[in-house]
Design a protein around this motif. Structure first.
Motif, mmCIF file in Angstrom:
data_model
loop_
_atom_site.group_PDB
_atom_site.id
_atom_site.type_symbol
_atom_site.label_atom_id
_atom_site.label_comp_id
_atom_site.label_asym_id
_atom_site.label_seq_id
_atom_site.Cartn_x
_atom_site.Cartn_y
_atom_site.Cartn_z
ATOM 1 N N VAL A 38 2.558 1.813 3.305
ATOM 2 C CA VAL A 38 1.761 0.973 4.196
ATOM 3 C C VAL A 38 0.510 0.532 3.440
ATOM 4 O O VAL A 38 -0.288 1.367 3.009
ATOM 5 N N PHE B 190 7.736 0.475 4.334
ATOM 6 C CA PHE B 190 7.103 -0.612 5.088
ATOM 7 C C PHE B 190 7.376 -1.968 4.443
ATOM 8 O O PHE B 190 7.592 -2.967 5.130
ATOM 9 N N TYR C 248 2.952 -3.560 13.424
ATOM 10 C CA TYR C 248 1.782 -3.486 12.547
ATOM 11 C C TYR C 248 0.828 -4.643 12.812
ATOM 12 O O TYR C 248 1.186 -5.653 13.438
#
Length: 345
Positions: free
Chosen positions: A58, A99, A144
């Motif tokens: 991330v 991610f 996100y």
């Protein structure tokens, strides 16, 4: 003495033979158990396995507004011999999700992983011969956000009430506003952040409660909980006299009521009783009401009360009234009121 010694020897021989027989019996029981266990391990079993989940890679500045689940529960089928290692631990190595594989480089977005998409990754964590029949949850998703947010005030959702003889004189949140990270389509429809539904009743003293804030998929709130402080005060009954005011009367008519004032009895928190200004009570009779009902008495209406006042009652609820014509005798003369007895309406 010889008889005692012989008895002891016989006893030892007997116990030794019995112990030997028991050991031989237990040996054969063990052999049978092993053969049974080996045979059973060749059968197909179902078992539930826990798979830890972690989202990796991330980037800095990206906020995960809806996390991936911490673990998955798999139901798998295989021969017992293949499942023995899993039976010992009941969990596998961690499922790593990248991610970057789901980042569309937009301000907000999400990743969705179905069981069919996770099959290859999960197969590396369980025996290769095992078949997966179920996964819970059946879909792995995450949302996100790259800083899209608004700061909004906190509001109560639900019931916060004091006991009948008490009242809540003040209520506030700490902090009183929070930062909400969510897609613009959600933020544009929001005017406040609401608590989860509350049911605080029967309060008789001041208190504080930590409450969580209501959220939904794709949204994250910082902080996600606040402190609700309620100031509870005992109620006191007060009475004031308020004049009756005529509203929307023609220029040539005026209203006279008997009595000209009414008493307003109300409830207010004891600590706020001294701050209530009687002039903030407004009691009116409108011309339209008199014309519409055409009765001999009129009913004054309480149209405004000060903040913090509850249960206000007007006494008397009806009063006598008289309509008077306003007559101008000469153009330069002072206007004066001339009472004319008209039928009471």
């Amino acid at each position: 003495m010889d008889n005692g010694t012989q008895g002891e020897r016989k006893k030892k021989r007997f116990l030794g033979k019995r112990t030997k027989d028991i050991l031989i019996f237990l040996f054969f029981v063990l052999i049978c158990t092993v053969f049974w266990f080996v045979r059973e391990l060749e059968e197909t079993f179902s078992m539930e396995v826990i798979v830890p989940v972690r989202l990796n890679d991330v980037p800095e500045g990206v906020i995960i507004t809806t996390d991936v689940p911490e673990e998955l529960k798999l139901t798998i089928h295989d021969k017992g011999v293949e499942l023995v290692p899993l039976m010992m631990h009941n969990h596998t190595d961690t499922l790593e999700i990248s991610f970057k594989s789901y980042d569309n480089h937009e301000p907000t977005g999400h990743g969705v992983l179905l069981l069919s998409q996770l099959q290859a990754s999960l197969k590396r964590l369980i025996p290769s011969t095992s078949a997966i029949s179920n996964m819970s949850p059946d879909t792995v998703y995450f949302y996100y956000n790259r800083g899209v947010h608004r700061r909004l005030p906190v509001r109560t959702l639900g019931v916060v009430e004091a006991e009948p003889q008490y009242c809540i004189s003040e209520q506030h949140f700490t902090p009183d506003s929070v930062d909400i990270y969510a897609p613009a389509s959600i933020l544009d429809t929001m005017k406040a952040a609401y608590t989860e539904r509350l049911n605080l009743t029967g309060l008789s003293k001041s208190s504080s409660h930590k409450v969580r804030l209501r959220t939904r998929r794709g949204m994250r709130i910082f902080p996600d909980s606040v402190t609700l402080s309620t100031e509870v005060d005992i109620l006191t009954r007060q009475t004031v006299e308020v004049p009756i005011t005529g509203v929307n009367f023609p220029a040539d008519k005026t209203l006279r009521t008997f009595p000209s004032t009414v008493k307003i009895t109300y409830l207010v928190a004891e600590r706020k009783a001294h701050s209530i200004d009687p002039s903030n009570f407004v009691v009116v009779v409108t011309y339209a009401d008199l014309i519409e009902h055409d009765e001999s008495r009129c009913r004054p209406r309480l149209t405004n009360v000060p903040e913090g006042v509850s249960g206000a009652l007007v006494d008397p609820i009806e009063v006598d009234y008289l309509l008077e014509n306003v007559v101008t005798e000469e153009p330069d003369a002072k206007t004066k009121k001339k009472p004319t007895k008209r039928k009471k309406r």
